[in-house]
Scaffold this active site. Structure first.
Site, short mmCIF file in Angstrom:
data_model
loop_
_atom_site.label_atom_id
_atom_site.label_comp_id
_atom_site.label_asym_id
_atom_site.label_seq_id
_atom_site.Cartn_x
_atom_site.Cartn_y
_atom_site.Cartn_z
CB CYS A 85 -1.06 0.01 1.07
SG CYS A 85 -2.54 1.11 1.09
CG HIS A 197 -3.38 -3.83 3.25
ND1 HIS A 197 -2.30 -2.92 4.00
CD2 HIS A 197 -3.96 -2.73 2.83
CE1 HIS A 197 -2.38 -1.65 3.83
NE2 HIS A 197 -3.43 -1.54 2.92
CD GLU A 199 -0.47 -5.77 5.69
OE1 GLU A 199 -0.88 -4.43 5.90
OE2 GLU A 199 -0.39 -6.17 4.76
#
Length: 227
Positions: A85, A197, A199
């Site tokens: 990002c 994302h 994660e």
């Protein structure tokens, strides 16, 4: 494996990345924008957020921080560098990845900030970031951005495909990115950036574990090098 997560002023996904790495047994440190070198680290992660408030342009100020000079040196030495990002935006501003991330715009309309789970396609599975998925695989990863529209000129796009640098694409073009591009590498293949994302998709408590293969591939690549 030891990894550094860079916290810029305005980063807000640094702990997300830190805890995701720890889940895979990575010895992770959160370091500051003033980190002078990354000699002790196998990989470097630039997390999401709003570095320096996104003043001037997303990533434009962060790219001048002392840590980015050290990131550039580490990338040239072949270490893995991952930007997610805002981290992707910083890598393009620093010239470590080609192209630019611009304000979301689809068919002349501005969807604004997009916060959703989106399906991705694996275009190139022969990278440390996609090897655990397999070619042509689909996965669903969260996005949260207002300036995620990937843009590059026609020659750059052609070179990206010729050099197999396009790793992930959106199945549906949510932000107006050229060729639905969601994630790319540099020509050497060790610097990677993506807007979604991974994660945020590693824990069953969150209802999505499609990001786990992303981290498994990175860890496997590093461990194979140090054996």
């Amino acid at each position: 494996m030891k990894a550094a997560v860079i916290r810029f002023p305005g980063s807000n996904c640094d702990f997300d990345m830190y805890y995701a790495l720890q889940d895979f047994g990575v010895d992770a440190d959160i370091v500051t924008k003033d980190q002078a070198d990354f000699d002790d680290y196998d990989a470097i992660f630039l997390p999401g957020g709003f570095a320096y408030g996104d003043y001037l342009r997303t990533g434009a100020v962060a790219r001048f921080s002392p840590a980015m000079k050290a990131v550039t040196q580490a990338a040239a030495a072949g270490k893995l560098v991952v930007g997610v990002c805002n981290g992707f935006q910083i890598l393009t501003e620093a010239g470590l990845l080609p192209g630019q991330l611009m304000r979301n715009a689809v068919d002349g309309k501005a969807p604004g900030f997009i916060n959703d789970d989106v399906p991705l396609q694996v275009v190139n599975a022969d990278t440390p970031f996609s090897s655990e998925y397999g070619a042509g695989a689909t996965l669903t990863i969260p996005v949260a951005h207002g300036e995620g529209r990937y843009y590059a000129d026609a020659e750059t796009i052609a070179n990206l495909y010729a050099n197999h640098q396009v790793v992930f694409t959106y199945q549906e073009n949510i932000n107006g990115s050229v060729d639905n591009i969601a994630g790319i590498t540099n020509k050497a293949g060790n610097v990677f950036g993506m807007m979604p994302h991974p994660e945020r998709a590693v824990d069953e408590l969150l209802g999505n574990t499609d990001g786990r293969a992303f981290f498994k591939g990175i860890v496997a690549n590093i461990l194979a090098k140090v054996k």
